[in-house]
Design a protein around this motif. Structure first.
Motif, PDB file in Angstrom:
ATOM      1  N   ILE A 133      -5.449  12.380   2.632  1.00 33.40           N
ATOM      2  CA  ILE A 133      -6.102  12.851   3.860  1.00 33.40           C
ATOM      3  C   ILE A 133      -5.759  14.312   4.122  1.00 33.40           C
ATOM      4  CG2 ILE A 133      -6.175  12.551   6.370  1.00 33.40           C
ATOM      5  CD1 ILE A 133      -5.782   9.544   5.906  1.00 33.40           C
ATOM      6  N   HIS A 134      -4.486  14.677   3.924  1.00 32.88           N
ATOM      7  CA  HIS A 134      -4.086  16.068   4.133  1.00 32.88           C
ATOM      8  C   HIS A 134      -4.765  16.996   3.133  1.00 32.88           C
ATOM      9  CE1 HIS A 134      -0.191  14.615   6.266  1.00 32.88           C
ATOM     10  NE2 HIS A 134      -1.182  14.784   7.125  1.00 32.88           N
ATOM     11  N   ARG A 135      -4.970  16.528   1.914  1.00 24.84           N
ATOM     12  CA  ARG A 135      -5.666  17.351   0.910  1.00 24.84           C
ATOM     13  C   ARG A 135      -7.090  17.630   1.351  1.00 24.84           C
ATOM     14  NH1 ARG A 135      -5.357  14.850  -4.873  1.00 24.84           N
ATOM     15  NH2 ARG A 135      -6.775  16.607  -5.225  1.00 24.84           N
ATOM     16  N   LEU A 136      -7.774  16.626   1.874  1.00 24.66           N
ATOM     17  CA  LEU A 136      -9.134  16.839   2.356  1.00 24.66           C
ATOM     18  C   LEU A 136      -9.150  17.845   3.505  1.00 24.66           C
ATOM     19  CD1 LEU A 136     -10.501  13.168   2.336  1.00 24.66           C
ATOM     20  CD2 LEU A 136     -10.972  14.975   0.676  1.00 24.66           C
ATOM     21  N   SER A 137      -8.163  17.753   4.386  1.00 21.80           N
ATOM     22  CA  SER A 137      -8.077  18.695   5.498  1.00 21.80           C
ATOM     23  C   SER A 137      -7.841  20.113   4.995  1.00 21.80           C
ATOM     24  CB  SER A 137      -6.956  18.264   6.450  1.00 21.80           C
ATOM     25  OG  SER A 137      -6.813  19.197   7.502  1.00 21.80           O
ATOM     26  N   ARG A 138      -6.931  20.262   4.010  1.00 21.59           N
ATOM     27  CA  ARG A 138      -6.648  21.591   3.469  1.00 21.59           C
ATOM     28  C   ARG A 138      -7.862  22.175   2.752  1.00 21.59           C
ATOM     29  NH1 ARG A 138      -1.676  19.156   1.981  1.00 21.59           N
ATOM     30  NH2 ARG A 138      -2.392  18.997  -0.191  1.00 21.59           N
ATOM     31  N   MET A 139      -8.739  21.295   2.278  1.00 20.37           N
ATOM     32  CA  MET A 139      -9.931  21.766   1.579  1.00 20.37           C
ATOM     33  C   MET A 139     -11.094  22.032   2.531  1.00 20.37           C
ATOM     34  SD  MET A 139     -10.081  19.732  -2.072  1.00 20.37           S
ATOM     35  CE  MET A 139      -9.598  18.116  -1.523  1.00 20.37           C
ATOM     36  N   ARG A 176       0.849  -1.186   0.000  1.00 21.55           N
ATOM     37  CA  ARG A 176       0.000   0.000   0.000  1.00 21.55           C
ATOM     38  C   ARG A 176       0.888   1.241   0.000  1.00 21.55           C
ATOM     39  NH1 ARG A 176      -3.862  -0.533   5.001  1.00 21.55           N
ATOM     40  NH2 ARG A 176      -4.211   1.663   4.537  1.00 21.55           N
ATOM     41  N   ASP A 177       0.461   2.250  -0.722  1.00 22.03           N
ATOM     42  CA  ASP A 177       1.208   3.495  -0.816  1.00 22.03           C
ATOM     43  C   ASP A 177       0.760   4.419   0.320  1.00 22.03           C
ATOM     44  OD1 ASP A 177       2.489   5.826  -1.441  1.00 22.03           O
ATOM     45  OD2 ASP A 177       2.023   5.749  -3.594  1.00 22.03           O
ATOM     46  N   LEU A 178       1.389   4.249   1.488  1.00 23.03           N
ATOM     47  CA  LEU A 178       0.951   4.991   2.669  1.00 23.03           C
ATOM     48  C   LEU A 178       1.232   6.483   2.542  1.00 23.03           C
ATOM     49  CD1 LEU A 178       1.979   2.550   5.557  1.00 23.03           C
ATOM     50  CD2 LEU A 178      -0.182   2.702   4.305  1.00 23.03           C
ATOM     51  N   ASP A 179       2.289   6.846   1.836  1.00 29.78           N
ATOM     52  CA  ASP A 179       2.569   8.270   1.630  1.00 29.78           C
ATOM     53  C   ASP A 179       1.454   8.908   0.803  1.00 29.78           C
ATOM     54  OD1 ASP A 179       4.895   8.165   3.063  1.00 29.78           O
ATOM     55  OD2 ASP A 179       6.168   7.814   1.306  1.00 29.78           O
ATOM     56  N   TRP A 180       1.037   8.210  -0.255  1.00 27.01           N
ATOM     57  CA  TRP A 180      -0.057   8.722  -1.096  1.00 27.01           C
ATOM     58  C   TRP A 180      -1.356   8.810  -0.294  1.00 27.01           C
ATOM     59  CZ3 TRP A 180      -4.182   5.369  -2.647  1.00 27.01           C
ATOM     60  CH2 TRP A 180      -5.130   5.970  -3.467  1.00 27.01           C
TER      61      TRP A 180
END
Length: 963
Positions: free
Chosen positions: A304-310, A295-299
């Motif tokens: 998740i961070h993108r959703l938070s920034r939005m 699994r690409d945990l960094d991706w």
């Protein structure tokens, strides 16, 4: 010849293999001759290092004498049952072996293999190596023309080690520590018992008929968790298509919520799932290939961070809501958010799951219990003939007592009567989910009855597993361990269990049973298990400003009455000198929002309630590991500035200590339990409107019982009679005192005046209650001595004379007496008489500057037979076992406060029988107060004692006090 300390792997006749420490002499030929067990005192005299001393101490804990004392009542180790050895002694030995290997790695002490206990001389070939780097388990799977076989070997750095070596000794099962050949291995990620077959076998063969099942059920599960080497089986890495998926659905509040998943090809994962390597078996043309991907945990983290920034906030594992929305936008806020950010969501696949259907008929209950981190998800359905209905649909009916439920076909289902008893609290404190009810784990008490009624067998297993108590921690060594009484050890274990579950607790042992000592034991355990020091790094070639080392675990905060601050510090210094304590008090204290630069160098910060209130804007900037409130009744008023200040403090764990579980009213219960476990009893408005209303006003015993069940897991109270039966007895007697003739005249005149005043203000309830309080206070003072309210009064007092007679009798017989009053001026009036008679005394009031000196003077001076103490100044924190007589010279609204006063003398350490006298003026309001206390006794024994008679009194009860 040179002497030194050595470690030796030695087999005990009954307990198995151990790690012992010996004093040894180095012979001229280089061999070692064992002299015996080293003496702690001798090694300290020689200047042994702290590590060597710790090794000696750890080895002493494994001596026959220590283990026999700790785990058996037998006189010889040969008589200890095997199950005691297996279940108690061996785990303790292995725990100490782990500790000793860690310590040995910090020093150059040599380790030998002492194959036989009679061997006194050890040679170079007996020397073994304690590997500094942990070893790892390597699973080897080999498939060739002869079939599939597997074996386990070890790797240590770049070397592979076979398990078929001699000697082989299992020192610890878990964590795995083994002696293999001439080296001790600390093997990570595996238990010793899994290695055992390969000490004698080179490999295990898999039957041809079982190969496929074996690969699916064992090999594929081993690959993600261990180092694996595979030969003869085809393995292929694949790059799956990955997609972030947002599932739009409605929660039980009819709000839209996003559930986030990460999909790799056709496999979907919750972000909270821990598996990183995903392994599967693919078949093609009759052959199987092991395929895997990471699994690409960094991706995933970036998504998740993108959703938070939005502008989304995350709740739980994978639920997302808008961070801000108005009440009118609550239901459709997420839909609006999607429209606003649609261009930024092209990398996300959005699904909508918003339909819900229910059906009902003849019923049976089906459930599924899902244990989450902080809550239970109860998926419960009522199954009828032709449809199913989620149990949460019955919430309103059960809470309101409505037995009629209209089914989808128009028929009416009558709810079973027992549902209203069994599931009322279940719904009262639970929250609806899509398929059932979500209960916070802090509400574990209300599930005790529920689980017996509709849990499935599988759910019951989960419930039993959840309720399993955490493993007891090791007791601290040294003086603290020696001083702990059995019930104090149990108190420490109880606190530790709450700590491990991240729950707050109320330690409410009877006064004088050592709540402070039990709490200190917990703190010592926590900090001793953590790394206590961090290495001091040079700054520009200089040491940093603070010479102290920082604690890895954040500091803990003890909040106590001002009079107990130094007592806490002295107790910490006495029992746990390794814990650094700092009293945050005084005019020179640091008042800054960067207060962490001081606190981070200490383990324990001690401060007062007054400073919490005044300095909260600074103290709230530090996240403590523990907050401990001593005499926690100080925060009993949830509407006070102090309570609001305490709630602003930040910590991972909380404990409150109080000798009286609840001092004033049920609101005290809410205040303290809402501090240690926020949300346990709902918000304050709910608590007043439901619990206080039903328990106090309606006398509802079932609600009282349910409240007890909720708080029971977090409340520990032991009385002196329970845990210390050898404590001398406490005899209590009421001394009724007739008013003197002139005192009676003044009292009756004042009472008649008060009754008339109350009648005049009958229509104004607020003014009437205020007048009643003032009047009650005046009548109480007159009952003691009219001179307390009438400075020109020249008569005497019946009670005053009785007190003097009783004291003079006690004094003649060599007794020391504590005299308690809630009125300082009453004490001073008695003191004036003592001065006239030439009787020496000590006095403790709120104006006393040097409390310790007054206490010491009373305890040491044989000529001082009396100690005058005011309620506020001396109700807590005093140990006055030199006294064996207690006079309570005016009744208090709070019986528990009287018991606190009695406990100044009747406590651990008292060797004499204690006599307590309560002086009551006959025919006065004091007799009514006694009756009022009796009326409140049942509630006091359950939850509270009322300190304010007007808290829950009806108008007729108030009038009765003046009749």
């Amino acid at each position: 010849m040179e002497e030194k300390l050595i470690l030796a792997v030695t087999e005990h006749r009954f307990f198995g293999w151990k790690l012992n420490i010996y004093s040894a002499r180095v012979n001229p030929d280089g061999s070692i001759f064992i002299l015996g067990i080293p003496s702690m005192e001798e090694e300290l005299r020689k200047g042994a290092s702290s590590v060597d001393i710790a090794l000696i101490r750890a080895a002493e804990e494994l001596s026959d004498q220590s283990l026999l004392k700790a785990y058996s009542k037998e006189k010889s180790v040969s008589l200890i049952p095997q199950h005691t050895i297996d279940n108690l002694i061996r785990p303790r030995i292995e725990s100490n072996i782990c500790k000793m290997t860690d310590l040995a790695l910090q020093t150059s002490i040599p380790v030998y293999f002492r194959e036989k206990i009679r061997n006194k001389t050890l040679y170079e070939q007996d020397l073994i190596q304690l590997l500094p780097v942990p070893s790892h388990c390597l699973f080897n799977f080999v498939k060739d023309e002869s079939g599939l076989r597997y074996f386990i070997s070890l790797t240590n750095q770049y070397e592979e080690i076979s398990l078929q070596q001699e000697p082989v000794v299992i020192l610890s099962q878990e964590p795995c520590i083994i002696l293999l050949g001439n080296a001790i291995h600390r093997v990570e990620n595996i238990e010793s018992k899994k290695l055992t077959p390969f000490f004698t076998k080179t490999h295990i063969e898999v039957p041809a008929s079982s190969e496929k099942a074996y690969i699916q059920n064992f090999v594929l599960k081993t690959i993600p968790n261990y180092d694996v080497r595979i030969e003869g089986l085809e393995m292929k890495y694949r790059s799956p298509h990955k997609q972030a998926v947002l599932v739009l659905e409605e929660n039980v509040r009819r709000e839209f919520v996003f559930s986030l998943f990460f999909q790799y090809d056709n496999q979907r994962f919750n972000p909270a799932q821990k598996r990183k390597k995903i392994v599967g078996l693919e078949e093609s043309d009759g052959s199987e290939t092991i395929c895997w991907f990471d699994r690409d945990l960094d991706w995933e983290s970036q998504c998740i961070h993108r959703l938070s920034r939005m502008g989304l906030r995350q709740e739980g594992d994978n639920h997302f809501y808008p961070k801000q929305h108005t009440e009118t936008q609550q239901q459709y806020g997420l839909i609006n958010w999607i429209n606003l950010h649609i261009d930024k969501l092209r990398d996300f696949h959005i699904e909508q799951h918003t339909d819900r259907t229910y059906y009902q008929g003849k019923f049976s209950v089906q459930s599924n219990l899902d244990l989450k981190i902080d809550w239970f998800d109860m998926e419960i359905e009522v199954v009828f003939d032709h449809f199913r209905i989620g149990f949460n649909r019955f919430r309103k009916h059960i809470l309101t007592g409505n037995s009629e439920f209209v089914l989808p076909d128009g028929s009416v289902f009558i709810l079973p009567e027992q549902w209203f008893h069994q599931y009322h609290d279940f719904f009262l404190h639970g929250k609806d989910t899509e398929k059932g009810i979500r209960i916070k784990k802090i509400h574990v008490g209300i599930l005790d009855d529920t689980e017996k009624n509709f849990f499935s067998a599988n759910d019951r297993k989960k419930w039993i597993e959840f309720n399993k108590k955490p493993e007891k921690p090791a007791l601290p060594s040294g003086r603290l361990n020696q001083l702990l009484r059995p019930y104090q050890k149990e108190g420490f274990y109880w606190l530790d269990q709450l700590y491990k579950r991240k729950w707050g607790g109320c330690l409410a042992d009877d006064m004088g049973l050592g709540k402070t000592l039990q709490t200190i034991t917990l703190l010592e355990s926590i900090y001793s298990q953590a790394e206590k020091r961090v290495r001091q790094l040079p700054v520009n070639g200089q040491l940093s400003l603070f010479a102290e080392q920082e604690s890895v675990v954040p500091a803990s905060l003890v909040v106590a009455p001002t009079s107990l601050l130094h007592n806490w510090k002295n107790e910490l210094k006495k029992f746990t000198p390794e814990l650094k304590a700092f009293i945050y008090a005084g005019n020179k204290r640091l008042r800054t929002k960067d207060i962490a630069k001081i606190f981070k160098h200490y383990h324990i910060i001690i401060t007062s309630y007054g400073l919490i209130r005044s300095d909260i804007e600074y103290l709230e900037n530090y996240s403590f590991h523990f907050i401990i409130l001593d005499e926690s009744q100080f925060i009993k008023n949830p509407e006070s500035i102090l309570y609001q200040a305490v709630k602003r403090l930040h910590s991972s764990n909380k404990i409150v200590l109080t000798g009286t579980p609840i001092e004033n009213s049920l609101s005290d219960l809410w205040a303290q339990f809402n501090f240690i476990n926020p949300g346990l009893l709902g918000n304050y408005s709910f608590f007043k409107n439901y619990y206080i209303q039903k328990i106090i006003k309606e006398k509802n015993e079932s609600v009282e019982t349910s409240l007890q069940k909720i708080i029971r897991p977090f409340l520990l109270r032991r009385t002196k009679e329970e845990v210390e039966p050898e404590l001398p007895s406490l005899s209590q007697e009421i001394v009724y005192c007739d008013l003197s003739e002139k005192q009676e005249e003044v009292y009756q005149k004042e009472k008649n005046s008060i009754r008339n005043l109350l009648l005049e203000n009958k229509e104004n309830s607020l003014k009437n209650n205020f007048t009643a309080l003032q009047s009650l206070m005046k009548l109480r003072l007159l009952s003691n001595h009219p001179a307390l309210t009438h400075p020109t009064y020249d008569g005497d007092s019946g009670k005053f004379n009785q007190i003097l007679l009783y004291f003079e009798s006690a004094k003649k017989n060599g007794h020391k007496v504590l005299i308690f009053s809630s009125f300082v001026k009453h004490l001073k009036l008695l003191a004036e008489k003592f001065n006239v008679e030439g009787w020496k005394y000590s006095m403790l009031t709120g104006q006393t500057i040097n409390r310790a000196a007054e206490i010491d003077k009373f305890n040491r001076d044989k000529d001082i037979n009396c100690f005058f103490i005011s309620l506020k100044a001396g109700g807590t924190g005093l140990n006055l076992t030199a006294a064996d007589y207690v006079f309570i010279i005016d009744p208090w609204w709070n019986p528990a406060a009287e018991m606190q006063a009695l406990s100044r003398a009747h406590r651990i350490g008292q060797e004499k029988k204690v006599m307590a006298y309560r002086f009551i003026s006959s025919g006065t309001v004091e007799e009514k107060i006694i009756r009022l206390q009796e009326m409140k006794t049942r509630l006091s024994e359950t939850f509270i004692t009322s300190n304010n008679p007007l808290d829950y009194l009806e108008d007729n009860e108030i009038k009765e006090l003046f009749e």
